[in-house]
Design a protein around this motif. Structure first.
Motif, PDB file in Angstrom:
ATOM      1  N   LEU A 163       0.843  -1.193   0.000  1.00 26.47           N
ATOM      2  CA  LEU A 163       0.000   0.000   0.000  1.00 26.47           C
ATOM      3  C   LEU A 163       0.880   1.245   0.000  1.00 26.47           C
ATOM      4  O   LEU A 163       1.820   1.354   0.776  1.00 26.47           O
ATOM      5  CB  LEU A 163      -0.936  -0.010   1.215  1.00 26.47           C
ATOM      6  CG  LEU A 163      -1.800  -1.275   1.344  1.00 26.47           C
ATOM      7  CD1 LEU A 163      -2.661  -1.213   2.605  1.00 26.47           C
ATOM      8  CD2 LEU A 163      -2.662  -1.490   0.110  1.00 26.47           C
ATOM      9  N   GLN A 164       0.539   2.206  -0.876  1.00 24.33           N
ATOM     10  CA  GLN A 164       1.427   3.350  -1.082  1.00 24.33           C
ATOM     11  C   GLN A 164       0.643   4.542  -1.631  1.00 24.33           C
ATOM     12  O   GLN A 164       0.870   4.970  -2.761  1.00 24.33           O
ATOM     13  CB  GLN A 164       2.550   2.963  -2.040  1.00 24.33           C
ATOM     14  CG  GLN A 164       2.063   2.222  -3.282  1.00 24.33           C
ATOM     15  CD  GLN A 164       3.155   1.883  -4.249  1.00 24.33           C
ATOM     16  OE1 GLN A 164       4.164   2.582  -4.338  1.00 24.33           O
ATOM     17  NE2 GLN A 164       2.974   0.816  -5.006  1.00 24.33           N
ATOM     18  N   ALA A 165      -0.277   5.052  -0.880  1.00 21.20           N
ATOM     19  CA  ALA A 165      -1.099   6.173  -1.339  1.00 21.20           C
ATOM     20  C   ALA A 165      -0.214   7.341  -1.749  1.00 21.20           C
ATOM     21  O   ALA A 165       0.785   7.643  -1.094  1.00 21.20           O
ATOM     22  CB  ALA A 165      -2.058   6.597  -0.240  1.00 21.20           C
ATOM     23  N   THR A 166      -0.610   8.008  -2.846  1.00 15.77           N
ATOM     24  CA  THR A 166       0.226   9.069  -3.410  1.00 15.77           C
ATOM     25  C   THR A 166      -0.395  10.455  -3.295  1.00 15.77           C
ATOM     26  O   THR A 166       0.117  11.404  -3.875  1.00 15.77           O
ATOM     27  CB  THR A 166       0.516   8.772  -4.903  1.00 15.77           C
ATOM     28  OG1 THR A 166      -0.731   8.668  -5.610  1.00 15.77           O
ATOM     29  CG2 THR A 166       1.304   7.478  -5.064  1.00 15.77           C
ATOM     30  N   ASN A 167      -1.500  10.595  -2.562  1.00 13.89           N
ATOM     31  CA  ASN A 167      -2.138  11.901  -2.390  1.00 13.89           C
ATOM     32  C   ASN A 167      -2.867  11.913  -1.055  1.00 13.89           C
ATOM     33  O   ASN A 167      -3.114  10.856  -0.456  1.00 13.89           O
ATOM     34  CB  ASN A 167      -3.104  12.185  -3.543  1.00 13.89           C
ATOM     35  CG  ASN A 167      -4.120  11.073  -3.726  1.00 13.89           C
ATOM     36  OD1 ASN A 167      -5.036  10.921  -2.921  1.00 13.89           O
ATOM     37  ND2 ASN A 167      -3.967  10.267  -4.777  1.00 13.89           N
ATOM     38  N   PRO A 168      -3.216  13.100  -0.548  1.00 11.80           N
ATOM     39  CA  PRO A 168      -3.853  13.167   0.771  1.00 11.80           C
ATOM     40  C   PRO A 168      -5.149  12.372   0.877  1.00 11.80           C
ATOM     41  O   PRO A 168      -5.405  11.732   1.901  1.00 11.80           O
ATOM     42  CB  PRO A 168      -4.090  14.669   0.973  1.00 11.80           C
ATOM     43  CG  PRO A 168      -3.005  15.313   0.171  1.00 11.80           C
ATOM     44  CD  PRO A 168      -2.831  14.441  -1.041  1.00 11.80           C
ATOM     45  N   TYR A 169      -5.987  12.389  -0.181  1.00 16.83           N
ATOM     46  CA  TYR A 169      -7.216  11.598  -0.133  1.00 16.83           C
ATOM     47  C   TYR A 169      -6.908  10.125   0.095  1.00 16.83           C
ATOM     48  O   TYR A 169      -7.465   9.480   0.991  1.00 16.83           O
ATOM     49  CB  TYR A 169      -8.012  11.758  -1.430  1.00 16.83           C
ATOM     50  CG  TYR A 169      -9.079  10.700  -1.599  1.00 16.83           C
ATOM     51  CD1 TYR A 169     -10.218  10.714  -0.804  1.00 16.83           C
ATOM     52  CD2 TYR A 169      -8.931   9.674  -2.531  1.00 16.83           C
ATOM     53  CE1 TYR A 169     -11.201   9.730  -0.934  1.00 16.83           C
ATOM     54  CE2 TYR A 169      -9.899   8.701  -2.677  1.00 16.83           C
ATOM     55  CZ  TYR A 169     -11.023   8.728  -1.872  1.00 16.83           C
ATOM     56  OH  TYR A 169     -11.974   7.743  -1.996  1.00 16.83           O
ATOM     57  N   GLY A 170      -5.997   9.573  -0.717  1.00 18.46           N
ATOM     58  CA  GLY A 170      -5.636   8.174  -0.554  1.00 18.46           C
ATOM     59  C   GLY A 170      -5.031   7.897   0.804  1.00 18.46           C
ATOM     60  O   GLY A 170      -5.310   6.853   1.421  1.00 18.46           O
ATOM     61  N   ARG A 171      -4.229   8.823   1.304  1.00 16.79           N
ATOM     62  CA  ARG A 171      -3.631   8.612   2.623  1.00 16.79           C
ATOM     63  C   ARG A 171      -4.677   8.593   3.727  1.00 16.79           C
ATOM     64  O   ARG A 171      -4.544   7.849   4.700  1.00 16.79           O
ATOM     65  CB  ARG A 171      -2.558   9.671   2.885  1.00 16.79           C
ATOM     66  CG  ARG A 171      -1.215   9.311   2.246  1.00 16.79           C
ATOM     67  CD  ARG A 171      -0.108  10.257   2.681  1.00 16.79           C
ATOM     68  NE  ARG A 171      -0.152  11.520   1.951  1.00 16.79           N
ATOM     69  CZ  ARG A 171       0.389  11.713   0.750  1.00 16.79           C
ATOM     70  NH1 ARG A 171       1.013  10.735   0.146  1.00 16.79           N
ATOM     71  NH2 ARG A 171       0.318  12.890   0.150  1.00 16.79           N
ATOM     72  N   THR A 172      -5.737   9.413   3.590  1.00 15.81           N
ATOM     73  CA  THR A 172      -6.783   9.356   4.623  1.00 15.81           C
ATOM     74  C   THR A 172      -7.437   7.981   4.645  1.00 15.81           C
ATOM     75  O   THR A 172      -7.726   7.438   5.714  1.00 15.81           O
ATOM     76  CB  THR A 172      -7.868  10.432   4.412  1.00 15.81           C
ATOM     77  OG1 THR A 172      -8.615  10.182   3.217  1.00 15.81           O
ATOM     78  CG2 THR A 172      -7.280  11.825   4.388  1.00 15.81           C
ATOM     79  N   LYS A 173      -7.659   7.391   3.465  1.00 14.43           N
ATOM     80  CA  LYS A 173      -8.255   6.053   3.419  1.00 14.43           C
ATOM     81  C   LYS A 173      -7.303   5.016   4.022  1.00 14.43           C
ATOM     82  O   LYS A 173      -7.727   4.113   4.764  1.00 14.43           O
ATOM     83  CB  LYS A 173      -8.588   5.676   1.973  1.00 14.43           C
ATOM     84  CG  LYS A 173      -9.711   6.502   1.355  1.00 14.43           C
ATOM     85  CD  LYS A 173     -11.029   6.281   2.067  1.00 14.43           C
ATOM     86  CE  LYS A 173     -12.179   6.976   1.370  1.00 14.43           C
ATOM     87  NZ  LYS A 173     -13.469   6.800   2.070  1.00 14.43           N
ATOM     88  N   LEU A 174      -6.027   5.141   3.713  1.00 14.20           N
ATOM     89  CA  LEU A 174      -5.039   4.201   4.232  1.00 14.20           C
ATOM     90  C   LEU A 174      -4.903   4.329   5.748  1.00 14.20           C
ATOM     91  O   LEU A 174      -4.846   3.317   6.471  1.00 14.20           O
ATOM     92  CB  LEU A 174      -3.691   4.449   3.552  1.00 14.20           C
ATOM     93  CG  LEU A 174      -2.536   3.530   3.932  1.00 14.20           C
ATOM     94  CD1 LEU A 174      -2.925   2.066   3.786  1.00 14.20           C
ATOM     95  CD2 LEU A 174      -1.312   3.852   3.073  1.00 14.20           C
ATOM     96  N   ILE A 175      -4.868   5.563   6.243  1.00 18.61           N
ATOM     97  CA  ILE A 175      -4.763   5.780   7.686  1.00 18.61           C
ATOM     98  C   ILE A 175      -5.983   5.214   8.401  1.00 18.61           C
ATOM     99  O   ILE A 175      -5.856   4.554   9.446  1.00 18.61           O
ATOM    100  CB  ILE A 175      -4.583   7.285   7.990  1.00 18.61           C
ATOM    101  CG1 ILE A 175      -3.203   7.750   7.530  1.00 18.61           C
ATOM    102  CG2 ILE A 175      -4.774   7.571   9.482  1.00 18.61           C
ATOM    103  CD1 ILE A 175      -3.031   9.261   7.509  1.00 18.61           C
ATOM    104  N   VAL A 176      -7.173   5.444   7.850  1.00 22.44           N
ATOM    105  CA  VAL A 176      -8.379   4.913   8.475  1.00 22.44           C
ATOM    106  C   VAL A 176      -8.359   3.384   8.469  1.00 22.44           C
ATOM    107  O   VAL A 176      -8.732   2.740   9.463  1.00 22.44           O
ATOM    108  CB  VAL A 176      -9.656   5.455   7.801  1.00 22.44           C
ATOM    109  CG1 VAL A 176     -10.889   4.693   8.279  1.00 22.44           C
ATOM    110  CG2 VAL A 176      -9.820   6.942   8.089  1.00 22.44           C
ATOM    111  N   GLU A 177      -7.912   2.778   7.380  1.00 22.52           N
ATOM    112  CA  GLU A 177      -7.797   1.316   7.371  1.00 22.52           C
ATOM    113  C   GLU A 177      -6.899   0.845   8.516  1.00 22.52           C
ATOM    114  O   GLU A 177      -7.213  -0.131   9.209  1.00 22.52           O
ATOM    115  CB  GLU A 177      -7.241   0.829   6.031  1.00 22.52           C
ATOM    116  CG  GLU A 177      -8.254   0.747   4.914  1.00 22.52           C
ATOM    117  CD  GLU A 177      -7.858  -0.270   3.836  1.00 22.52           C
ATOM    118  OE1 GLU A 177      -6.947  -1.098   4.109  1.00 22.52           O
ATOM    119  OE2 GLU A 177      -8.468  -0.250   2.752  1.00 22.52           O
ATOM    120  N   GLU A 178      -5.768   1.520   8.728  1.00 22.04           N
ATOM    121  CA  GLU A 178      -4.850   1.126   9.801  1.00 22.04           C
ATOM    122  C   GLU A 178      -5.490   1.323  11.171  1.00 22.04           C
ATOM    123  O   GLU A 178      -5.331   0.492  12.076  1.00 22.04           O
ATOM    124  CB  GLU A 178      -3.548   1.928   9.696  1.00 22.04           C
ATOM    125  CG  GLU A 178      -2.723   1.636   8.444  1.00 22.04           C
ATOM    126  CD  GLU A 178      -2.269   0.191   8.374  1.00 22.04           C
ATOM    127  OE1 GLU A 178      -2.119  -0.460   9.431  1.00 22.04           O
ATOM    128  OE2 GLU A 178      -2.067  -0.314   7.252  1.00 22.04           O
TER     129      GLU A 178
END
Length: 337
Positions: free
Chosen positions: A142-157
């Motif tokens: 997993l390697q989100a490349t923008n803030p939107y994707g990072r919010t989804k990744l952080i919430v998953e964690e």
């Protein structure tokens, strides 16, 4: 017992409401209407012949959300609410982190307070970033490349940590690919407020003559026709995936991720060609520069969802285009009609 849908008046949320009502579930919707309209829920009730409870509430309003949990015996939450534009997230990262992450933290704290430990979370394939292999499997780095994707990744964690700390929690993380189409009735569909973030609303607006030309971002990718290839999934298939995930979280525990896609990629030009055939309309387009961060090819491996959720996408690209055009034709101004 009721199912709470946060952001349930939106594009995917409203279609999921309809599927749930048709399956006999009692549902409660909380939505701040920042990118949705109450008319969608009115039509959902008309189509299903059943009623739902709606609250205009923001996840960041802890007291308002707490009152909803107090008023209803909630069995599970399907969590759609959040901001979703990649472009806007780059311009306004703090707003995206506050809404998507803080809102989810408040929701989880209230769920814990009211002993509601079943959740289906609306994640995104953007968390795969520039995946090195296709089709993309859930165990891809997993390697989100923008803030939107990072919010989804952080919430998953966050949700995985929550499940690990308390084994009573049951969570499905649904990673969407490219939702499109509309309900075959033509009564509910995609009606974005302001900025359009998906290709289909642009395409239908061009076909209807409301926008002059469609921008195709790049024709020099290493694909058959040079345009980007994506996994487009019909919103009704996607909504049914939420029903299947809900059934799983109610009967099991733990946290797990599932791709919701068709397993096949189509280029932008293939999408345009299919839409023109299904609508009988011409869609003029122009090729412009690539967008930063766009990848050449992205499509799902949906085998895990098939094996563990008993779900698979059934609708074709032709279905998606025909249904999107039926929605546009019958609702030229969206729900404002």
């Amino acid at each position: 017992m009721s199912i709470l849908l946060t952001g349930g008046a939106g594009f995917i949320g409203s279609h999921t409401c309809l599927e749930l009502l048709q399956e006999g579930y009692d549902i409660v919707v909380a939505d701040n209407l920042s990118n949705s309209k109450p008319e969608a829920l009115k039509r959902v009730q008309e189509l299903s012949g059943k009623s739902l409870r709606f609250y205009q509430a923001d996840l960041l309003d802890r007291e308002a959300m707490d009152r909803i949990f107090t008023a209803h015996k909630i069995e599970a939450v399907i969590h759609f609410a959040g901001l979703k534009s990649v472009e806007q997230s780059v311009k306004h990262p703090l707003e995206y982190y506050r809404t998507n992450i803080t809102g989810t933290l408040i929701l989880c704290e209230l769920m814990q307070k009211h002993n509601v430990k079943n959740m289906v979370f609306s994640s995104s394939a953007t968390i795969y970033g520039n995946a090195k292999r296709v089709p993309i499997r859930e165990n891809e780095p997993l390697q989100a490349t923008n803030p939107y994707g990072r919010t989804k990744l952080i919430v998953e964690e966050i949700l995985r940590d929550l499940s690990a700390a308390d084994p009573e929690w049951s969570i499905s993380l649904l990673r969407y690919f490219n939702p499109t189409g509309a309900h075959p009735s033509g009564r509910i569909g995609e009606d974005p407020t302001g900025l359009r973030t998906n290709i289909m609303p642009y395409l239908t607006q061009v076909a209807a003559g409301h926008i002059d030309i469609l921008n195709v971002f790049g024709d020099d990718y290493p694909t058959a026709d040079g345009t980007g290839v994506r996994d487009y999934i019909h919103v009704v298939d996607l909504a049914r995936g939420h029903v299947k995930a809900l059934q799983k979280v109610i009967r099991t525990t733990g946290a797990d991720a599932y791709n919701l896609g068709t397993g096949r990629g189509y280029s932008v030009l293939e999408l345009i060609d299919t839409f023109e055939r299904m609508s009988g309309r011409s869609v003029p387009y122009q090729v412009v520069n690539r967008r930063p961060g766009d990848v050449a090819v992205s499509y799902a491996d949906p085998q895990k969802a098939s094996a563990e959720l008993d779900w698979r996408a059934e609708k074709t690209l032709e279905d998606m285009c025909a249904d999107a055009w039926r929605w546009q034709s019958g609702n030229p101004q969206g729900y404002s009609d």
